[in-house]
Design an enzyme around this catalytic site. Sequence first.
Site: not given
Length: 788
Positions: A446, A522, A443
């Site tokens: 990026e 999300d 998670d």
Amino acid sequence: MNGRDLVRSVRWIGSVAAAQRLRTVRAAWRRRRVDARGLPRRGAERARVPGVLQGAEPGPGGGVVRFSRSELRLLVAVNGAVFWGWDGAEPEPSYALAGRCPEPDPRAVLEPDKDGGWRVVAERVTVAVSRHGAVEVRTPGGVTLRRELPPRWWEPVDGGPARWMLRSEVAADARFFGLGGRSGGPRLRDGAYRLWNTDPGGSFGPGDDPLYLTMPVQVVVADAATHLVFHDNSWDGTVILREGEEGAGSGHDRAGTSELRMQGGPLRCWVMVGTPARVLLTWASLTGAPALPPAWALGHQHARWGFGSEQEVRRIVVGYQERDLPLDAVHLDIDHLDRHQVFTVDSERFPKLPQLAQDLRRDGVRMVSIVDPAVKAARGNAVYDAGTGLDAFVRDASGRLVDGLVWPGTSVFPDFTHARVRKWWGGLYAERLAQGFSGFWHDMNEPASFVAFGETTLPRSARHALEGRGGDHREAHNVYALCMARAAYEGLRELVPHERPFLFSRSGWAGMQRYGGTWSGDVATGWPGLRASLSLVVGLGLCGVPYSGPDVGGFTGSPSPELFLRWFQLGAYLPLFRTHASMRAGRREPWEFGAEVLRHARVALRERRRLRPYFVTLAHLARRTGAPYVRPVWWGTPEDRALRDCEDAFLLGDAFLVAPVLGPGADRRAVQLPRGRWYDTVTDRAYEGPGQVLVDAPLARIPVLARAGAVVPVRGEDGGLELEVWAPVRGRTGGGLVVRDAGDGWEEPEIERYVTRWEGRRLVVEREGEDGPREPSVPVRLRGLTQE
């Protein structure tokens, strides 16, 4: 800062605690100062085009075409993929390619073309280059699929990376797909799509772009053929799409266009032409076979940010067991960590985590751990201390560590573009394995960093190793998560060599399927979020990432019972079937939505378990062929224009068409059928395609149709393998492939091939073999016979 950046900034500020908001403002100013010092100012630029053709030099599989101001390298590989690169750009080095560049096709030869140009003719494609640098991709029959106009560069007078723009034309009837994870698809409408992996800073819906996982990969479907084009460049860029129009203006077609604008990096691309299956097979041979998930990862998985304690985890698992609901894994989010620090455990809330994992595994439930890349910058943190000693963290242009604000607080970031750092990070998963975890969920990679304004990531001037070539975050950003996944995958291969790793990642890039899958991130709770979930899975599959799925129920908010159930029913037919939600969202356990939802959810879970052997087969076939589990309905007949525009249904392998309910209050829905006969899997009613039919969709189920003649491996009532055979149309044959589960190791089971046919009034099912056909060795259940 543009309007989208402002919206993201407001979301970020709203998503962090009030005590941290001032810190996000400081972090944003600090990031801006770092870039002001570390990035060269872009001054005057000079524009350049290739110029006039000067000559050509044939070589293996193609050759080099020289122009007055540039040169173009052409190569047709033995797998049928075509490469070209401007200004000396070669296929390597590349983060997308699996291993080395494929060998050139010795039959492909560079030869003169009409009007003074050059061309390379290969078995499945012809590539022609004009005198001024336009590149055309043609079918063997001479139909132009794609025409790239001469590129244009803008080069800084004082040196540095050149910006460039490339405009391409496709057939008027063509439709665009791909570009990674796009919530507004799977068909991509007119508009601009950014190529920069981005955390949207809260939940997202169909209108939000970009998201966590972008790829410069387009799949273009037209009457003449399907082609995939990949511009191998990891820099920030934008793709502007405009669909064509037939009969536009005074009876003339208007071509579709794709305009690619990149902020730097090489101008090089690969093109694959053929049927969708052929294109994805070639793409997989180029960028790597998809990782094979363990069989348990093809079942139902339950997650939540905010389980809070071992007792809560046990309560949830017991809740599934007491209600006779199949469950295969539970996921622990950052709340199980010690102050959100990676590779740690909160010993107060989870004092006996290995024992918990052992107890759950005894009941057939695995544990999956979240892993974030951010490392708390504090002495005494074992990971920080070890990484500092190894010089493992990203630094800025002046040599100082780059820090950001993430869940643990002030954090530093490993440079996964360095082989030594990947080796070190991969070894850290030993701690997770010792805690009893069987899978891993990446998670915030990026990478994300909380700031009040500007880009929510590392400074663009941050320095990276880039495998020894050196460079900055402008080039490394989009491949950061890909390299993190590689570190984990290779580390787990060494730590647990007898088991297949289970890994999925929020962010990634082209080739990420080599290491695992992804999920939606999300996604917002609501009917638009449900529709976006399907778009993401279909689009990612066409980019070569077959294993993905959404947060069932949406990450935020509280879904209505109807919305949750429809999302749950869709999830039961997607590769990654996971419920998940934020700590501030409503519950996601099926029994929290009432007795009726619980009853119908139990049916969906049991059907998923019954179909587990089919999902295992699809996983093995994806590894061998690159074909996604979830396919657009046009997969087998891309020439059917009505199917090209169908976005609310999908094929699950070759056997099933799944038509989820994507809006409230529906008890019937229209389904666009490909050609052939299709059976309702509940009623056995037959429908004939091509065409649109109206199918019952009561709250109890979503429509699932089986293709006539399909042979589907399923789990029988006794737990053993069984074949479900759907009757073929008389006068035709059917069949299917079966790959049996050989455990979670590395054994390559054989592909069993079955055929079905009518002999008079008798339906025959046989397994093909080297010694001729023979009867199946497992029970066979015949379906659809009432229609004969």
